[in-house]
Motif scaffolding. Structure first.
Motif, PDB file in Angstrom:
ATOM      1  N   GLU A 258       0.837  -1.199   0.000  1.00  0.00           N
ATOM      2  CA  GLU A 258       0.000   0.000   0.000  1.00  0.00           C
ATOM      3  C   GLU A 258       0.876   1.255   0.000  1.00  0.00           C
ATOM      4  O   GLU A 258       0.641   2.199  -0.743  1.00  0.00           O
ATOM      5  N   GLU A 259       1.892   1.208   0.847  1.00  0.00           N
ATOM      6  CA  GLU A 259       2.847   2.312   0.941  1.00  0.00           C
ATOM      7  C   GLU A 259       3.478   2.604  -0.403  1.00  0.00           C
ATOM      8  O   GLU A 259       3.537   3.748  -0.863  1.00  0.00           O
ATOM      9  N   SER A 260       3.956   1.574  -1.038  1.00  0.00           N
ATOM     10  CA  SER A 260       4.680   1.800  -2.295  1.00  0.00           C
ATOM     11  C   SER A 260       3.737   2.267  -3.376  1.00  0.00           C
ATOM     12  O   SER A 260       4.090   3.088  -4.221  1.00  0.00           O
ATOM     13  N   MET A 261       2.519   1.813  -3.321  1.00  0.00           N
ATOM     14  CA  MET A 261       1.584   2.301  -4.328  1.00  0.00           C
ATOM     15  C   MET A 261       1.279   3.758  -4.122  1.00  0.00           C
ATOM     16  O   MET A 261       1.198   4.546  -5.063  1.00  0.00           O
ATOM     17  N   ARG A 262       1.172   4.121  -2.854  1.00  0.00           N
ATOM     18  CA  ARG A 262       0.943   5.518  -2.555  1.00  0.00           C
ATOM     19  C   ARG A 262       2.139   6.347  -3.032  1.00  0.00           C
ATOM     20  O   ARG A 262       1.987   7.399  -3.652  1.00  0.00           O
ATOM     21  N   ALA A 263       3.332   5.840  -2.760  1.00  0.00           N
ATOM     22  CA  ALA A 263       4.544   6.558  -3.159  1.00  0.00           C
ATOM     23  C   ALA A 263       4.602   6.697  -4.673  1.00  0.00           C
ATOM     24  O   ALA A 263       4.917   7.757  -5.213  1.00  0.00           O
ATOM     25  N   ARG A 264       4.252   5.610  -5.347  1.00  0.00           N
ATOM     26  CA  ARG A 264       4.280   5.678  -6.798  1.00  0.00           C
ATOM     27  C   ARG A 264       3.288   6.700  -7.309  1.00  0.00           C
ATOM     28  O   ARG A 264       3.599   7.477  -8.217  1.00  0.00           O
ATOM     29  N   ASP A 265       2.148   6.721  -6.730  1.00  0.00           N
ATOM     30  CA  ASP A 265       1.150   7.704  -7.146  1.00  0.00           C
ATOM     31  C   ASP A 265       1.671   9.118  -6.937  1.00  0.00           C
ATOM     32  O   ASP A 265       1.511  10.000  -7.787  1.00  0.00           O
ATOM     33  N   LEU A 266       2.296   9.275  -5.786  1.00  0.00           N
ATOM     34  CA  LEU A 266       2.849  10.593  -5.471  1.00  0.00           C
ATOM     35  C   LEU A 266       3.900  10.989  -6.507  1.00  0.00           C
ATOM     36  O   LEU A 266       3.901  12.103  -7.037  1.00  0.00           O
ATOM     37  N   LEU A 267       4.794  10.054  -6.802  1.00  0.00           N
ATOM     38  CA  LEU A 267       5.840  10.325  -7.787  1.00  0.00           C
ATOM     39  C   LEU A 267       5.238  10.697  -9.132  1.00  0.00           C
ATOM     40  O   LEU A 267       5.677  11.634  -9.795  1.00  0.00           O
ATOM     41  N   MET A 268       4.216   9.953  -9.510  1.00  0.00           N
ATOM     42  CA  MET A 268       3.600  10.257 -10.789  1.00  0.00           C
ATOM     43  C   MET A 268       3.011  11.655 -10.797  1.00  0.00           C
ATOM     44  O   MET A 268       3.169  12.409 -11.742  1.00  0.00           O
ATOM     45  N   GLU A 269       2.408  11.982  -9.688  1.00  0.00           N
ATOM     46  CA  GLU A 269       1.850  13.332  -9.586  1.00  0.00           C
ATOM     47  C   GLU A 269       2.943  14.369  -9.713  1.00  0.00           C
ATOM     48  O   GLU A 269       2.801  15.378 -10.407  1.00  0.00           O
ATOM     49  N   GLN A 270       4.041  14.095  -8.986  1.00  0.00           N
ATOM     50  CA  GLN A 270       5.145  15.055  -9.015  1.00  0.00           C
ATOM     51  C   GLN A 270       5.724  15.180 -10.410  1.00  0.00           C
ATOM     52  O   GLN A 270       6.050  16.282 -10.863  1.00  0.00           O
ATOM     53  N   ASN A 271       5.873  14.060 -11.078  1.00  0.00           N
ATOM     54  CA  ASN A 271       6.400  14.101 -12.448  1.00  0.00           C
ATOM     55  C   ASN A 271       5.527  14.954 -13.342  1.00  0.00           C
ATOM     56  O   ASN A 271       6.013  15.746 -14.138  1.00  0.00           O
ATOM     57  N   VAL A 272       4.220  14.745 -13.195  1.00  0.00           N
ATOM     58  CA  VAL A 272       3.304  15.535 -14.017  1.00  0.00           C
ATOM     59  C   VAL A 272       3.499  17.026 -13.724  1.00  0.00           C
ATOM     60  O   VAL A 272       3.582  17.860 -14.628  1.00  0.00           O
ATOM     61  N   ALA A 273       3.581  17.304 -12.442  1.00  0.00           N
ATOM     62  CA  ALA A 273       3.739  18.709 -12.042  1.00  0.00           C
ATOM     63  C   ALA A 273       5.042  19.284 -12.581  1.00  0.00           C
ATOM     64  O   ALA A 273       5.080  20.413 -13.109  1.00  0.00           O
ATOM     65  N   LEU A 274       6.138  18.523 -12.474  1.00  0.00           N
ATOM     66  CA  LEU A 274       7.433  18.985 -12.969  1.00  0.00           C
ATOM     67  C   LEU A 274       7.384  19.222 -14.463  1.00  0.00           C
ATOM     68  O   LEU A 274       7.916  20.203 -14.980  1.00  0.00           O
ATOM     69  N   ASP A 275       6.761  18.303 -15.140  1.00  0.00           N
ATOM     70  CA  ASP A 275       6.663  18.419 -16.585  1.00  0.00           C
ATOM     71  C   ASP A 275       5.939  19.705 -16.961  1.00  0.00           C
ATOM     72  O   ASP A 275       6.352  20.459 -17.839  1.00  0.00           O
ATOM     73  N   LEU A 276       4.860  19.930 -16.235  1.00  0.00           N
ATOM     74  CA  LEU A 276       4.102  21.149 -16.483  1.00  0.00           C
ATOM     75  C   LEU A 276       4.970  22.375 -16.239  1.00  0.00           C
ATOM     76  O   LEU A 276       4.993  23.315 -17.041  1.00  0.00           O
ATOM     77  N   ALA A 277       5.699  22.309 -15.122  1.00  0.00           N
ATOM     78  CA  ALA A 277       6.558  23.438 -14.770  1.00  0.00           C
ATOM     79  C   ALA A 277       7.612  23.652 -15.851  1.00  0.00           C
ATOM     80  O   ALA A 277       7.894  24.790 -16.254  1.00  0.00           O
ATOM     81  N   ARG A 278       8.174  22.568 -16.325  1.00  0.00           N
ATOM     82  CA  ARG A 278       9.208  22.692 -17.355  1.00  0.00           C
ATOM     83  C   ARG A 278       8.631  23.324 -18.604  1.00  0.00           C
ATOM     84  O   ARG A 278       9.211  24.228 -19.197  1.00  0.00           O
ATOM     85  N   ARG A 279       7.436  22.850 -18.963  1.00  0.00           N
ATOM     86  CA  ARG A 279       6.842  23.414 -20.178  1.00  0.00           C
ATOM     87  C   ARG A 279       6.536  24.883 -19.991  1.00  0.00           C
ATOM     88  O   ARG A 279       6.723  25.698 -20.908  1.00  0.00           O
ATOM     89  N   GLU A 280       6.098  25.212 -18.793  1.00  0.00           N
ATOM     90  CA  GLU A 280       5.813  26.613 -18.518  1.00  0.00           C
ATOM     91  C   GLU A 280       7.075  27.446 -18.630  1.00  0.00           C
ATOM     92  O   GLU A 280       7.075  28.546 -19.184  1.00  0.00           O
ATOM     93  N   ALA A 281       8.156  26.877 -18.072  1.00  0.00           N
ATOM     94  CA  ALA A 281       9.425  27.607 -18.113  1.00  0.00           C
ATOM     95  C   ALA A 281       9.884  27.797 -19.553  1.00  0.00           C
ATOM     96  O   ALA A 281      10.330  28.882 -19.943  1.00  0.00           O
ATOM     97  N   GLU A 282       9.747  26.749 -20.335  1.00  0.00           N
ATOM     98  CA  GLU A 282      10.164  26.861 -21.737  1.00  0.00           C
ATOM     99  C   GLU A 282       9.343  27.911 -22.455  1.00  0.00           C
ATOM    100  O   GLU A 282       9.854  28.702 -23.245  1.00  0.00           O
ATOM    101  N   THR A 283       8.051  27.874 -22.171  1.00  0.00           N
ATOM    102  CA  THR A 283       7.180  28.873 -22.792  1.00  0.00           C
ATOM    103  C   THR A 283       7.615  30.264 -22.380  1.00  0.00           C
ATOM    104  O   THR A 283       7.678  31.182 -23.202  1.00  0.00           O
ATOM    105  N   ALA A 284       7.942  30.374 -21.082  1.00  0.00           N
ATOM    106  CA  ALA A 284       8.351  31.678 -20.581  1.00  0.00           C
ATOM    107  C   ALA A 284       9.619  32.159 -21.283  1.00  0.00           C
ATOM    108  O   ALA A 284       9.714  33.315 -21.693  1.00  0.00           O
TER     109      ALA A 284
END
Lengths: 479, 151
Positions: A52-78
């Protein structure tokens, strides 16, 4: 009752309730079995927890990756948006800049009182500096990837400081600030380096001093840095090595203005950083001024830093840059060479490509002969059209007769100037005149002619003129 | 021996032309430009001058005798002529040109006429003298450089 635990963690408690009147008799080995089962359940539970822990962690990581990706794209756009903005602004800024420069130049051509002329000259000089600044500043990519190169040449070092003083004096006097300039006795008059960028640096530093002082005085001192003063505790990784054909210029600008919080100092040289306090020492509020200076100073193999005892306690800006010492100029070379009558073939100018414009056949031939004798590669033309058609960036000097009736030599000079305005290599223009008046000389200066020579010219005179001209790019002998 | 004697004559003639004011320093400068690459530089320039000036003088003459005088045009011609003359160091001719230009500026037709006669005269005298000079010089062989061949 058994605790179901795996390692140290207790997952559950298994309670086996045995009624006292139970018919079943539990044997010891049966109870042991129960314990084993309990242990296994504990292990299973712990595994489940881990999963359960690892699944939660994986979910968290996926969320973070999505967020980072968004941030990167935003930065590139900027960044893209910024570059586009700069490209547009670059053009937008250049256009009015050109208008200012062009119209001020035209204004110079009109009838002006001496005061007005001085004002227009200051406008022109400031605009030229600003135009260079725009070119440099907005070309951020060059600054960022370090491909900015210095424009090295011989220039008058003392004039740089005097120019800055002239430019800043009006502003300073409005604020009733006194500025003093102190050039050391041993400071060379001529130096080799990037004149424009050195001036920009000095101007920026002095400008900041003026901007952040409400009253008091500003002192500028410039001197040749000697070995001891070169190694500075504030610049521990700076190892200057003076040599025979270089020297280190040290400039200190001290003001009695609003000072800086010492903790803010490192940030000041960072691009676009905005300090919390309302008074920021980066010019123009775009945060680039000192960052650019630092870049220029670094390119000049130097170092720049600020010191302040704190807010409202003034500030001292210091920079050291490496400059070259020009070769001993023609002063020692030519007029003092013994006058040997047959100096045939003794020339420093072999291959120097020049163009001679004169509508008089005889004098054209004489000038050509003179220059060829000195080893130049001479082309001749006899009309304005031929001149404009024939002049190229390969010609290093153009000799123009400015007293030709029917042909406006000054106009021709202006047109030639314009033809090469955008090029780095442009020919020097020298006016040949039979006139001895000051008006001709002033007219020549005004249209940007590099030198005026009075005819007739002797071989020795032409030789020393060419030397002087090529060395200093300007020559105005006393007419 | 003979060549040295001729050379001395050439020098003497040049000195007297200078002393009498027919030629000035500019002529000497031209001679300094003469070298192995350009052994006849001075004579070439002087020949060019006399060809050129013959044309100019004709133009001026025309301008003076035909119809109302256009002083601006005259001044322009004379400016050219004066320029050429000073380029070869023709001192006296140049001085007459200056005088002519003064009369032109003043719009003095009579003065122009008078001076023009002087200009033509000085021009003719100089031409003769220089022709002699160059003949002598050619006979004497190239100057300045040692071991020159007699033409």
């Amino acid at each position: 009752m058994t605790g179901l635990s795996s390692h140290t963690k207790c997952y559950a408690l298994m309670v086996l309730m045995l009624p006292s009147d139970s018919a079943r008799q539990w044997h010891v080995h049966e109870l042991e079995l129960v314990e084993v089962v309990a242990d296994q359940v504990a292990v299973a539970l712990s595994h489940a927890a881990i999963l359960e822990e690892s699944m939660r962690a994986r979910d968290l990581l996926m969320e973070q990756n999505v967020a980072l990706d968004l941030a990167r794209r935003e930065a590139e756009t900027a960044i893209r948006a910024r570059n586009d903005f700069l490209a547009v602004m670059n053009h937008e800024m250049r256009t009015p800049m050109h208008a200012i420069i062009a119209l001020s130049s035209l204004l110079q051509e009109t009838e002006l009182t001496p005061e007005q002329r001085l004002m227009v000259e200051t406008i022109l000089k400031s605009s030229n500096l600003l135009a260079t600044l725009i070119n440099d500043v907005l070309d951020l990519s060059k600054l960022e990837d370090g491909s900015l190169q210095l424009d090295i040449g011989t220039f008058n070092l003392h004039s740089v400081f005097k120019e800055v003083l002239n430019l800043i004096k009006p502003v300073a006097s409005v604020k009733k600030l006194s500025i003093t300039l102190n050039l050391a006795q041993d400071l060379p008059v001529y130096a080799v380096g990037d004149e424009k960028r050195l001036m920009q640096t000095v101007l920026n530093v002095v400008g900041n001093a003026v901007k952040f002082s409400k009253e008091g005085s500003i002192s500028i001192i410039a001197f040749v840095a000697k070995s001891e003063s070169l190694r500075d505790s504030r610049a521990p990784d700076f190892f200057p090595m003076p040599s025979d054909n270089h020297f280190y210029l040290r400039v200190q600008v001290k003001d009695s203005g609003s000072g800086i919080n010492p903790q803010e100092i490192p940030k000041l040289f960072t691009k676009f950083s905005q300090s919390q306090s309302s008074a920021t020492r980066n010019s123009g509020g775009n945060g680039l001024g000192l960052a650019i200076c630092k870049r220029f100073v670094n390119l000049m193999e130097g170092h720049i830093w600020l010191e302040s005892d704190g807010l409202a306690k003034g500030c001292t800006a210091t920079f050291i840059v490496k400059l070259g010492i020009p070769e001993r100029s023609n002063e020692s070379k030519l007029p003092f060479t013994p006058k040997v009558p047959a100096n045939h073939g003794q020339t420093n100018f072999s291959g120097l490509k020049v163009l001679v414009m004169d509508d008089n056949g005889v004098s054209r031939m004489v000038t050509k002969g003179l220059l060829e004798h000195l080893g130049c590669d001479v082309s001749t033309v006899s009309s304005s059209e031929e001149c404009l058609h024939g002049v190229s960036h390969e010609h290093q000097v153009v000799f123009l007769d400015v007293c030709m009736p029917g042909i406006d030599g000054f106009d021709l000079a202006v047109t030639i100037r314009e033809k090469f305005a955008k090029r780095h290599e442009k020919p020097l223009i020298v006016a040949l005149t039979g006139n001895t008046d000051k008006v001709t000389k002033e007219n020549c200066m005004r249209v940007g002619i590099n030198g005026v020579i009075q005819k007739p010219i002797s071989v020795d005179k032409m030789r020393s003129i060419l030397s002087e001209l090529l060395e200093h790019r300007v020559l105005y002998e006393a007419l | 021996m003979d060549r040295n004697h001729l050379k001395r004559q050439v020098d003497f003639m040049k000195r007297s032309l200078l002393d009498q004011g027919y030629l000035d320093e500019q002529f000497i400068q031209l001679e300094e430009l003469q070298d192995d690459d350009n052994p006849n530089f001075v004579e070439e320039i002087v020949t060019l001058f006399f060809n050129d000036s013959a044309r100019l003088l004709q133009n001026i003459e025309q301008a003076l005798v035909s119809g109302p005088i256009d002083f601006t045009r005259l001044d322009n011609y004379m400016h050219q002529f004066k320029g050429s003359s000073s380029s070869i160091g023709a001192k006296r001719v140049k001085n007459e040109c200056t005088r002519f230009k003064e009369y032109c500026t003043a719009g003095n037709a009579e003065g122009c006429f008078r001076t023009f006669v002087q200009v033509k005269q000085e021009h003719a005298i100089l031409r003769t003298k220089l022709e002699t000079y160059f003949q002598l010089a050619r006979q004497a062989g190239p100057s300045g450089t040692s071991g020159g061949q007699v033409r």
